[in-house]
Design a protein around this motif. Structure first.
Motif, PDB file in Angstrom:
ATOM      1  N   ASP A   1       0.844  -1.202   0.000  1.00 17.69           N
ATOM      2  CA  ASP A   1       0.000   0.000   0.000  1.00 17.69           C
ATOM      3  C   ASP A   1       0.878   1.251   0.000  1.00 17.69           C
ATOM      4  OD1 ASP A   1      -2.202  -1.599   0.186  1.00 17.69           O
ATOM      5  OD2 ASP A   1      -2.561  -1.235   2.331  1.00 17.69           O
TER       6      ASP A   1
ATOM      7  N   THR B   1      -3.416   3.167  -2.596  1.00 16.28           N
ATOM      8  CA  THR B   1      -3.306   2.444  -3.857  1.00 16.28           C
ATOM      9  C   THR B   1      -2.247   1.360  -3.716  1.00 16.28           C
ATOM     10  OG1 THR B   1      -2.962   2.709  -6.248  1.00 16.28           O
ATOM     11  CG2 THR B   1      -1.557   4.007  -4.801  1.00 16.28           C
TER      12      THR B   1
ATOM     13  N   ILE C   1       0.156   5.827  -0.372  1.00 19.17           N
ATOM     14  CA  ILE C   1      -0.828   6.892  -0.515  1.00 19.17           C
ATOM     15  C   ILE C   1      -0.619   7.540  -1.885  1.00 19.17           C
ATOM     16  CG2 ILE C   1      -1.759   9.025   0.436  1.00 19.17           C
ATOM     17  CD1 ILE C   1      -2.112   6.562   2.220  1.00 19.17           C
TER      18      ILE C   1
ATOM     19  N   ASN D   1      -5.661   8.769  -1.651  1.00 23.44           N
ATOM     20  CA  ASN D   1      -6.240   7.462  -1.366  1.00 23.44           C
ATOM     21  C   ASN D   1      -5.164   6.379  -1.384  1.00 23.44           C
ATOM     22  OD1 ASN D   1      -8.925   8.444  -1.180  1.00 23.44           O
ATOM     23  ND2 ASN D   1      -9.048   8.473  -3.432  1.00 23.44           N
TER      24      ASN D   1
ATOM     25  N   ASP E   1      -3.906  11.308  -5.083  1.00 20.22           N
ATOM     26  CA  ASP E   1      -5.251  11.781  -4.722  1.00 20.22           C
ATOM     27  C   ASP E   1      -5.552  11.599  -3.245  1.00 20.22           C
ATOM     28  OD1 ASP E   1      -5.395   9.048  -4.594  1.00 20.22           O
ATOM     29  OD2 ASP E   1      -7.067   8.828  -6.007  1.00 20.22           O
TER      30      ASP E   1
END
Length: 618
Positions: free
Chosen positions: A409, A418, A411, A416, A414
């Motif tokens: 993972d 990803t 950030i 979020n 945007d």
């Protein structure tokens, strides 16, 4: 026109005059060629001819496809190379699968013939320099033995010849028995030793210690279960039903006596070479020193080169085998990920205290790359391992210079969460087709210098044909099998373990034998031993035939973590490590007992109608 005729006539007259003065005028040797007789009476030419016999060694084991990928050490990443043909037991006389030129039937006989030519001519005494003649003869005898040993450990008994083949030779030569083949190799080793003993040989050339090392290896093989017909037959119905068992093993005699012979040969080789690297320690070194010691041995530098008895050398120029880092390195560095270690091997590395790694232990499974024994860190590139600087087009994506074989993972722009696929995966942004299928890469034998670029530079790390460590392991195995002398075996095993920071051996009985086999597996990893060892011990069905293991790694951000560019970081990530097997659609390993021996190619069977095929391939 008249002038041309006069000149032509004068030329003819001059030629006739010269010919009448010298009857040998038309029998001169062409300036671009050398007669065979001249070769073996000229010191330089004779030396060059014997040097040419070394060409059968190829790149040693440093080819793009490696024997490790035919074992439970690695898999080969790319398709269409014939490796799956072998690993899935589909090989036959029409499609033998991948066979490297360093052990391919016709190529070995090509160089055996070259050795026979040298031996014949050197024995006829054309060289006046006796010292040189003996040295060259010893080298040629040794190389013939080495090439025959390559054939024997893949095929069993093979046709033996000590005379050069000519156009008039009868090529319908039957296979000699396995015992005859072993005895032939041993006799050549003994003869080579007598000729080379006391001679100062250039590094890279055969020497007296090399002859004893080869003798030790072939006798350890000969004493093993696969080559004892009664033992092998009890473990394989295919071998039990073979109509020519003398071709693949001993049909009489004592296996115990053969182990005694192997023990004596290993001890003689150890005593003679008296080489090795840090084998005289009385206690384990630190873990850090243990890792460096193993690196020194595999890179043949900083004193580690003392462990090598005979090697394939390289100089700073282009050539096959010189780019093993390109062949096997991470795709995130624009390398090819050809042969990649499998989980089966990874799990064999112990913990730092010498205890076994166990996926059922939560401390192990949650951090499988923590607190492992030093040889693991010196041999394997794993997720999160520090490595060399990334190439320019990837440097900004990985300023930490760490191996990335998972998905993590991050950030996104945007804000979020990803998914970031590691740079060294098959889903990553750099040459994904070259990514590992297992989650690991080679480190052993790859130049670690940060300034060295695998994609363009050429290594000088040698390939080790024989190491003092192998002799120690040969001796340990033979001592256990011949005498059951556990104290002697442990003392010699400790020499190896102390060097890499592992504690003294405490096991006994079958546990000691299993520990020895694992020590051999790890010490000699990727050096073309495991494929043969698993077969001769007859453990191939559960080792070579086991599915190739992989690792699936996921990094999940911890609550509140704000990571926009990935690097290995347990403070910000929870990591999950899930072992699995390689996609059966890519490779579906299967062991059939016919694979204990390689099939003889159909072309060879046609050219030599006296050959008998190995069991399972008739």
């Amino acid at each position: 026109m008249k002038q041309r005729k006069i000149i032509y006539a004068l030329a003819i007259s001059a030629f006739a005059f010269l010919a009448s003065c010298n009857d040998d005028f038309v029998n001169i040797t062409p300036l671009s060629e050398v007669s065979e007789e001249s070769v073996w009476t000229d010191e330089g030419l004779a030396a060059a001819a014997v040097t040419g016999v070394y060409n059968g060694l190829g790149a040693g084991g440093f080819d793009e496809q490696m024997l490790a990928s035919l074992s439970d050490e690695a898999i080969f990443t790319h398709t269409g190379r014939g490796i799956n043909t072998v690993n899935e037991s589909r090989a036959n006389s029409n499609d033998t699968g991948w066979i490297n030129n360093t052990h391919e039937w016709s190529n070995m006989y090509r160089y055996i013939r070259a050795a026979n030519i040298a031996i014949k001519n050197l024995n006829e005494g054309g060289l006046e320099n006796t010292e040189l003649r003996e040295r060259l003869l010893g080298e040629a005898l040794y190389l013939r033995a080495y090439y025959y040993h390559q054939l024997v450990r893949f095929y069993g008994g093979v046709p033996l010849s000590d005379e050069p083949f000519t156009l008039d030779s009868d090529f319908n030569i039957p296979r000699n028995t396995f015992e005859e083949s072993v005895n032939f190799i041993v006799a050549d080793c003994d003869a080579a030793f007598e000729l080379l003993d006391g001679k100062n040989m250039e590094s890279g050339r055969a020497n007296a210690a090399t002859a004893l090392a080869l003798k030790s290896r072939i006798l350890v093989y000969a004493a093993s279960d696969l080559y004892d017909n009664s033992t092998a037959s009890a473990n394989s119905s295919l071998i039990a039903g073979y109509s020519n068992p003398e071709l693949i093993g001993y049909t009489s005699g004592s296996q115990q006596e053969r182990w005694t012979r192997a023990r004596n040969a290993a001890k003689a080789a150890l005593d003679y070479s008296n080489a090795g690297y840090k084998l005289g320690l009385s206690a384990p070194v630190s873990l850090e020193e243990g890792e460096q010691n193993y690196l020194n041995i595999s890179l043949a530098r900083n004193g580690g080169e003392a462990d090598i008895i005979w090697e394939r050398q390289y100089v700073e120029s282009t050539g096959p085998g010189r780019q093993i880092g390109l062949f096997n390195g991470p795709n995130g560095y624009h390398n090819w990920a050809g042969n990649t270690p499998i989980q089966n091997l990874i799990d064999a590395y112990a913990m730092s205290d010498g205890s076994e790694f166990d996926w059922d232990d939560p401390d192990h499974s949650s951090m499988p790359y923590e607190n492992r024994e030093p040889r693991f860190y010196a041999s394997i590139l794993y997720d999160g391992a520090d490595w060399k600087p990334r190439p320019a087009d990837a440097a900004d994506r990985d300023p930490a210079n760490q191996i990335q074989t998972g998905q993590y993972d991050i950030i996104g722009t945007d804000g979020n969460v990803t998914t970031h696929f590691g740079l060294d995966t098959r889903q990553g942004p750099i040459e994904d087709w070259n990514g590992t299928r297992t989650g690991y890469y080679f480190k052993k034998f790859i130049e670690p210098d940060p300034a060295f670029v695998d994609q363009t530079d050429f290594q000088t790390i040698p390939w080790p044909f024989f190491r003092q460590t192998e002799l120690v392991l040969n001796y340990v195995e033979a001592v256990l099998e011949a005498d059951g002398d556990e104290a002697e075996a442990k003392a010699w095993l400790d020499k190896i373990r102390f060097r890499v920071g592992l504690p003294a051996v405490t096991e006994s009985g079958e546990d000691l034998k299993e520990l020895y086999r694992n020590e051999r597996r790890l010490e000699l990893a990727f050096e073309e031993h495991r494929y043969h060892d698993a077969r001769r011990w007859m453990i191939a069905p559960t080792t070579l035939g086991a599915p190739a293991g992989i690792i699936q790694i996921t990094g999940t951000l911890k609550p509140g973590a704000q990571v926009t560019k990935y690097k290995y970081d347990p403070d910000n990530y929870n990591y999950s490590y899930v072992p699995g097997i390689v996609d059966p659609g890519f490779e579906n390993r299967l062991w059939l007992d016919k694979s204990y021996f390689r099939p003889i190619n159909n072309n060879e069977l046609k050219s030599n109608t006296s050959l008998v095929q190995n069991p399972g391939y008739e």
